[in-house]
Design a protein around this motif. Structure first.
Motif, PDB file in Angstrom:
ATOM      1  N   VAL A  83       7.121 -25.366 -68.445  1.00  0.00           N
ATOM      2  CA  VAL A  83       7.086 -25.956 -69.791  1.00  0.00           C
ATOM      3  C   VAL A  83       8.533 -26.066 -70.296  1.00  0.00           C
ATOM      4  O   VAL A  83       9.038 -25.167 -70.969  1.00  0.00           O
ATOM      5  CB  VAL A  83       6.237 -25.094 -70.753  1.00  0.00           C
ATOM      6  N   ARG A 102       2.469 -30.409 -72.667  1.00  0.00           N
ATOM      7  CA  ARG A 102       2.674 -29.903 -71.292  1.00  0.00           C
ATOM      8  C   ARG A 102       1.501 -29.013 -70.870  1.00  0.00           C
ATOM      9  O   ARG A 102       1.097 -29.021 -69.707  1.00  0.00           O
ATOM     10  CB  ARG A 102       3.989 -29.104 -71.198  1.00  0.00           C
ATOM     11  N   VAL A 103       0.946 -28.262 -71.826  1.00  0.00           N
ATOM     12  CA  VAL A 103      -0.200 -27.398 -71.501  1.00  0.00           C
ATOM     13  C   VAL A 103      -1.471 -28.236 -71.382  1.00  0.00           C
ATOM     14  O   VAL A 103      -2.220 -28.110 -70.401  1.00  0.00           O
ATOM     15  CB  VAL A 103      -0.374 -26.298 -72.576  1.00  0.00           C
ATOM     16  N   ILE A 115      -4.276 -21.804 -68.906  1.00  0.00           N
ATOM     17  CA  ILE A 115      -3.092 -21.639 -68.060  1.00  0.00           C
ATOM     18  C   ILE A 115      -2.665 -20.183 -68.211  1.00  0.00           C
ATOM     19  O   ILE A 115      -2.306 -19.739 -69.302  1.00  0.00           O
ATOM     20  CB  ILE A 115      -1.940 -22.592 -68.490  1.00  0.00           C
ATOM     21  N   LEU A 118       2.795 -19.335 -68.676  1.00  0.00           N
ATOM     22  CA  LEU A 118       3.695 -20.445 -68.982  1.00  0.00           C
ATOM     23  C   LEU A 118       5.097 -20.064 -68.514  1.00  0.00           C
ATOM     24  O   LEU A 118       5.615 -19.007 -68.891  1.00  0.00           O
ATOM     25  CB  LEU A 118       3.729 -20.730 -70.490  1.00  0.00           C
ATOM     26  N   TRP A 120       8.175 -20.989 -69.393  1.00  0.00           N
ATOM     27  CA  TRP A 120       8.925 -21.738 -70.408  1.00  0.00           C
ATOM     28  C   TRP A 120      10.399 -21.828 -70.007  1.00  0.00           C
ATOM     29  O   TRP A 120      10.959 -20.886 -69.428  1.00  0.00           O
ATOM     30  CB  TRP A 120       8.794 -21.049 -71.779  1.00  0.00           C
ATOM     31  N   PHE A 147       3.217 -20.732 -78.919  1.00  0.00           N
ATOM     32  CA  PHE A 147       2.521 -20.022 -77.828  1.00  0.00           C
ATOM     33  C   PHE A 147       1.362 -19.188 -78.393  1.00  0.00           C
ATOM     34  O   PHE A 147       0.239 -19.235 -77.879  1.00  0.00           O
ATOM     35  CB  PHE A 147       3.523 -19.131 -77.078  1.00  0.00           C
ATOM     36  N   VAL A 156      -3.816 -20.520 -73.273  1.00  0.00           N
ATOM     37  CA  VAL A 156      -2.719 -19.947 -72.483  1.00  0.00           C
ATOM     38  C   VAL A 156      -2.825 -18.431 -72.483  1.00  0.00           C
ATOM     39  O   VAL A 156      -3.413 -17.840 -73.398  1.00  0.00           O
ATOM     40  CB  VAL A 156      -1.332 -20.387 -73.027  1.00  0.00           C
ATOM     41  N   LEU A 159       3.479 -15.526 -71.640  1.00  0.00           N
ATOM     42  CA  LEU A 159       4.728 -16.298 -71.719  1.00  0.00           C
ATOM     43  C   LEU A 159       5.803 -15.633 -70.863  1.00  0.00           C
ATOM     44  O   LEU A 159       6.159 -14.471 -71.083  1.00  0.00           O
ATOM     45  CB  LEU A 159       5.196 -16.357 -73.183  1.00  0.00           C
TER      46      LEU A 159
END
Ligand SMILES: NC(=O)c1ccc[n+]([C@@H]2O[C@H](COP(=O)([O-])OP(=O)(O)OC[C@H]3O[C@@H](n4cnc5c(N)ncnc54)[C@H](OP(=O)(O)O)[C@@H]3O)[C@@H](O)[C@H]2O)c1
Length: 318
Positions: A83, A102-103, A115, A118, A120, A147, A156, A159
């Protein structure tokens, strides 16, 4: 297949995470590379790999979509996706809508409900620490808020970040926001190893990218076997092949019959490493890597020895 709890998360992931960057053509079709990549993904799922890396940037998700749309194991898969927001040309501005896009596109392409991780990334142009270090505190709260919102929606899980450089990795760790780091790590790229003790102290996880150094640390790149048309014959790879030779000498006993097996096991010697993200382009490569991690993994002291060799510049840089 072995599984590890990815530190900083509640995920039990296979120690091998399939990376599809080179596993298909960029447009849907039935070419040989894409067919082999599709077969590799199916073989990986059959072998118990439950962790898949992907990015819209690779343009290979169309192949993953084909496999995942009706695969019986698709609900068991944990996905990690890139991401990059802000991206190179975003002038350092965080865009929550782009982060969400993007997610959402990955959820659709991968037929996933969530997901899990991520990856990032914050980028600048030029992509240098002088620009990226001040960018992190400027965007961090907005990234976190976006997030958290998506996490509350169940889209999600965790992170993590790909920091590019050690100073940016340190800054990311200091924010206290990330479950872990995702970075290059293999005997030729050991920059991040100096951060492992601090990450362990904080209960953070680590995902290793390119354990085979893009294929240099494989048996196919043994000088005796290197094919005439091998992509690593280009002069720009001469230094990397020299480093490979030093590794082959220094760890002959551990390497035994296979550099490929050694490299993938090496990445897992540190207990901090939850999984290795490896490019697998054919069922034979999946089988080879799965067999390499089936047996005993090396003692963590191997990491210290490799770090010393790396720090010495492999005796080549002077
Ligand atoms: N910034 C980022 O986030 C970033 C950047 C780079 C990569 N990645 C991710 O990380 C993944 C891995 O990176 P990578 O593919 O560059 O490096 P890698 O995993 O170190 O190397 C993969 C290469 O090793 C060879 N190989 C794989 N399995 C083998 C086996 N069993 N026996 C012999 N050779 C084998 C293949 O090359 P040949 O088929 O040519 O022999 C393959 O393309 C990518 O697919 C991508 O998902 C992320």
């Amino acid at each position: 297949m072995k599984y590890r709890r990815l530190a900083g998360t509640d995920l039990d992931v296979s120690v091998i995470c399939l990376g599809p960057m080179r596993a298909a053509a960029k447009t849907p079709g039935g070419d040989a590379r894409s067919k082999a990549g599709e077969a590799a993904l199916r073989a990986a799922l059959d072998a118990g790999i439950n962790f898949l890396h992907s990015s819209y940037e690779y343009e290979t998700r169309w192949m993953m979509e084909r496999v995942l749309r009706d695969h019986p194991k698709r609900h068991d898969v944990h996905h990690v996706i890139k991401v990059p927001v802000p991206d190179f040309k975003d002038g350092g501005r965080f865009d929550a809508a782009k982060f969400r896009l993007r997610v959402e596109e990955a959820l659709t392409d991968l037929h996933a409900e969530r997901i899990a991780v991520l990856q990032w990334m914050w980028r600048s142009e030029p992509n240098e620490d002088a620009l990226r270090l001040p960018m992190l505190p400027a965007v961090m709260d907005d990234v976190w808020a976006t997030f958290e919102k998506m996490k509350a929606e169940g889209k999600v899980g965790h992170l993590m970040t790909f920091p590019y450089t050690v100073p940016c990795a340190r800054a990311a760790i200091e924010t206290g926001r990330f479950a872990g780091l995702i970075a290059y790590y293999n005997p030729i790229e050991m920059e991040m190893a100096e951060l492992f003790p601090e990450m362990e102290r904080r209960g953070m996880g680590f995902l290793c990218i390119r354990p085979l150094y893009e294929g240099i640390l494989t048996d196919a790149r043994d000088p005796a076997r290197l094919k005439a048309d091998d992509r690593f014959r280009e002069p720009r790879y001469a230094k990397d092949l020299a480093r490979r030779a030093r590794i082959a000498e220094s760890f002959a006993a551990e390497i035994g019959a296979s550099m490929t097996g050694f490299a993938v096991r090496f990445a897992l010697a540190s207990p901090l490493v939850g999984s290795v993200i490896v490019g697998l382009n054919s069922p034979a490569q999946v089988e080879g890597i799965a067999a390499a991690v089936a047996g005993d993994l090396p003692d963590p002291s191997l990491v210290g020895r490799a770090y010393d060799l790396w720090k010495s510049g492999f005796g080549l840089d002077g």
